[in-house]
Design a protein around this motif. Structure first.
Motif, short mmCIF file in Angstrom:
data_model
loop_
_atom_site.label_atom_id
_atom_site.label_comp_id
_atom_site.label_asym_id
_atom_site.label_seq_id
_atom_site.Cartn_x
_atom_site.Cartn_y
_atom_site.Cartn_z
N GLU A 1 22.31 -51.10 39.84
CA GLU A 1 22.30 -50.19 38.69
C GLU A 1 23.39 -49.14 38.85
OE1 GLU A 1 18.50 -48.93 36.72
OE2 GLU A 1 19.10 -46.98 37.53
N GLU B 1 22.67 -61.45 33.00
CA GLU B 1 22.20 -60.53 31.97
C GLU B 1 22.24 -59.10 32.49
OE1 GLU B 1 19.01 -63.60 29.81
OE2 GLU B 1 18.30 -61.81 30.87
N GLU C 1 20.96 -54.92 31.30
CA GLU C 1 20.24 -54.05 30.38
C GLU C 1 21.02 -52.75 30.23
OE1 GLU C 1 16.18 -53.46 31.33
OE2 GLU C 1 15.57 -55.41 30.55
N LYS D 1 21.46 -48.77 28.65
CA LYS D 1 20.88 -47.53 28.13
C LYS D 1 22.03 -46.61 27.77
CE LYS D 1 16.65 -47.73 30.94
NZ LYS D 1 15.84 -47.01 31.98
N HIS E 1 19.15 -54.95 20.36
CA HIS E 1 18.41 -55.06 21.61
C HIS E 1 19.29 -54.58 22.76
CE1 HIS E 1 16.15 -57.86 19.02
NE2 HIS E 1 15.12 -57.51 19.76
N CYS E 2 18.65 -54.17 23.84
CA CYS E 2 19.37 -53.53 24.94
C CYS E 2 19.84 -54.53 26.00
CB CYS E 2 18.50 -52.46 25.59
SG CYS E 2 16.98 -53.11 26.32
N ARG E 3 19.47 -55.81 25.88
CA ARG E 3 19.84 -56.78 26.91
C ARG E 3 20.97 -57.68 26.40
NH1 ARG E 3 16.06 -59.97 31.18
NH2 ARG E 3 15.46 -57.80 31.50
N GLU F 1 23.15 -61.49 22.55
CA GLU F 1 22.14 -60.44 22.59
C GLU F 1 20.81 -61.14 22.84
OE1 GLU F 1 22.15 -56.52 20.08
OE2 GLU F 1 20.86 -57.98 19.10
N SER G 1 16.75 -61.45 23.36
CA SER G 1 15.39 -60.95 23.08
C SER G 1 14.46 -62.13 23.24
CB SER G 1 15.34 -60.33 21.68
OG SER G 1 15.75 -61.28 20.70
N ARG H 1 22.02 -51.82 34.11
CA ARG H 1 21.30 -52.46 35.22
C ARG H 1 21.52 -53.96 35.17
NH1 ARG H 1 16.43 -54.95 35.99
NH2 ARG H 1 15.83 -54.57 33.82
N CYS I 1 20.28 -57.49 35.70
CA CYS I 1 18.93 -58.06 35.70
C CYS I 1 18.77 -59.09 36.82
CB CYS I 1 18.63 -58.71 34.35
SG CYS I 1 18.74 -57.57 32.95
#
Length: 517
Positions: free
Chosen positions: A361, A400, A402, A404, A460-462, A478, A480, A510, A512
């Protein structure tokens, strides 16, 4: 039966073609004779002469090509018309007689629907079963055979085909009977292959362990040498020299005469610099750092070699199982079979980026981070960017992240991209060595300063990244409950690609962990 009828019958089977019109190739209808002696259907020769009058302005016989000075007068050939009629009647009577001579249980011969004659001729050219009149009228110049002989030939072909089928059936029956034995052989071969492969890998591990023992001994020797060097070193003389220089500098600083100050400073400065160089000495920890860097380089080379070679082994082994090409993944589960492990390289991180202890991260902070990365020549000087340790060059890779925050970039770059410049050359997507997906209010893709604005906005954030290195394609998704395709880049990659990230203010990314799936 009259003599006239018998004579007609004798000519039907031998010279039927003499009773056909040379123009339409059918039995003569209302026969007409022209001055050269040739006979035609009245309607056929009239149409022929009409065409001659329209286009050639002269008249010729269609059979012998004799030319006439004027349109010939047609003479109806009543004798020939009677011969044709008697020939057809005789043919029908003969057919009726043949049918009556067959036994009630015998097969009934098939008749031509046009001429009501036996279908006893096989046309090899058109592969059709016809009668003799059809052969004369409609199949001129073709190759013929007798139906019953063709039946015998086909019968032999059936026997040959039946023999081949019986051989295949015997082969399949044998395989079915030996299925249990074959399954056992497959199981034994798989077990033996697994054992042989395990033995080969164990030998490699043993070899690595032997080499590591030699490295371990070298490290212990380095430790002993460094410790001995530190113990033997005495710093009293150097300390006295440094104190003397310090006193001389203090005295010079108190000199009131400017000319004396400047004259003495040049020589004193040279003495101080010489003493400083002699006091620095060699860092006793340097050999350990060099050893770690060499082993780390070896580790990367071994991993890259193993990834490439085992991918080749897998591809070679699977080629015997199925020759079908691997289908492109569609669902997330299908993408996850190509998941790769990534970790952040703190030595490349900009001073405003904080890397977590697990190197998974990274977050942006406006406060400068006091980490070893600040002294690393590999770090990004002016861009809030960081690279991963792993270079990707496998056949297929997927990972993948994530996100923020309001603005980030997910990129891949060559290891040698610029990290010092203040220009766009050091920005992801701002040079030929990097490709970037920019995520803010909208998505955009950048490469070599060129950007493509996407219509999709983040929902989506991923984010999923799918790389096919050898094929030269890079896809962004993206993620989900489903995979939402964003963009596909196509190019030719010439060296391993290192995942990288740029972070805006108060943003966090981050990596994944996909191994648990």
């Amino acid at each position: 039966m009259s003599t006239r009828t018998v004579m007609a019958e004798s000519h039907v089977s031998v010279r039927t073609n003499h009773l056909c019109c040379p123009i339409c190739k059918r039995l003569l209808r209302d026969p007409a004779t022209i001055p050269c002696g040739h006979n035609f259907c009245t309607c056929c020769i009239q149409r022929c002469f009409d065409l001659d009058a329209r286009f050639n302005h002269s008249y010729r016989c269609p059979e012998c090509r004799r030319q006439f000075p004027s349109r010939p007068q047609l003479i109806r050939n009543t004798t020939l018309a009677e011969v044709v009629r008697e020939s057809v009647c005789a043919s029908k009577r003969r057919k009726t007689s043949e049918d009556s001579q067959q036994s009630p249980a015998g097969p009934r011969k098939a008749l031509c629907s046009t001429h009501n004659c036996p279908l006893d001729v096989y046309c090899y050219t058109d592969e059709l079963i016809i009668c003799q009149l059809c052969a004369t009228a409609q199949h001129g110049g073709h190759s013929f055979g007798v139906v019953i002989e063709e039946r015998r030939r086909k019968q032999e072909e059936i026997k040959t085909m039946q023999m081949k089928i019986r051989q295949i059936l015997q082969n399949l029956e044998g395989k079915e009977e030996n299925k249990g034995m074959v399954l056992k052989e497959i199981e034994e071969a798989a077990t033996q292959t697994e054992d042989d492969c395990e033995a080969a890998i164990v030998n490699v591990i043993d070899s690595l362990q032997r080499h590591f023992e030699s490295v371990r001994k070298m490290i212990r020797a380095q430790q002993e040498a460094a410790e001995a060097q530190v113990r033997l070193q005495t710093h009293q003389d150097k300390m006295a020299a440094m104190k003397k220089r310090e006193a001389e500098l203090a005295s010079l600083a108190q000199t009131e005469n400017n000319v004396d100050f400047l004259r003495k400073w040049s020589s004193l400065k040279l003495l101080c610099e010489t003493d400083l160089v002699s006091c620095v000495g060699e860092d006793p920890l340097l050999p350990f750092q060099s050893t770690k860097e060499a082993v780390e380089k070896l580790r990367k080379r071994l991993e890259e070699f193993c990834d490439e070679e085992f991918a080749s082994v897998t591809q070679t082994g699977s080629s015997g199982v199925a020759n079908n090409p691997v289908e492109e993944p569609k669902t997330r589960e299908e993408f996850l079979q190509y998941a790769c492990k990534l970790s952040l390289d703190c030595t490349t991180a900009h001073e405003n980026l904080i890397i977590s202890e697990g190197a998974k991260e990274v977050m942006q902070s406006n406060q400068k981070c006091n980490t070893p990365a600040l002294r690393s020549p590999q770090r990004f000087m002016h861009r809030q960017q960081v690279l991963c340790r792993e270079g990707l060059e496998a056949e297929r890779c997927y990972y993948e992240v994530e996100v923020k925050g309001d603005k980030v970039e997910i990129a891949l770059a060559y290891k040698g991209m610029d990290r010092k410049s203040r220009s766009k050359l050091s920005a992801f997507g701002g040079n030929v060595h990097s490709w970037s997906l920019d995520r803010s209010k909208y998505y955009s893709v950048s490469h070599n300063t060129h950007s493509v604005q996407l219509t999709a906005s983040p929902s989506h954030c991923r984010i999923g990244v799918y790389l096919k290195f050898k094929q030269g394609t890079l896809c962004f998704y993206e993620v989900s409950n489903s995979m939402k395709f964003l963009y596909k880049l196509e190019t030719k990659f010439t060296e391993p690609l290192y995942p990288g990230f740029w972070l805006g203010e108060k943003c966090c990314i981050r990596i994944c962990d996909l191994t648990a799936h």
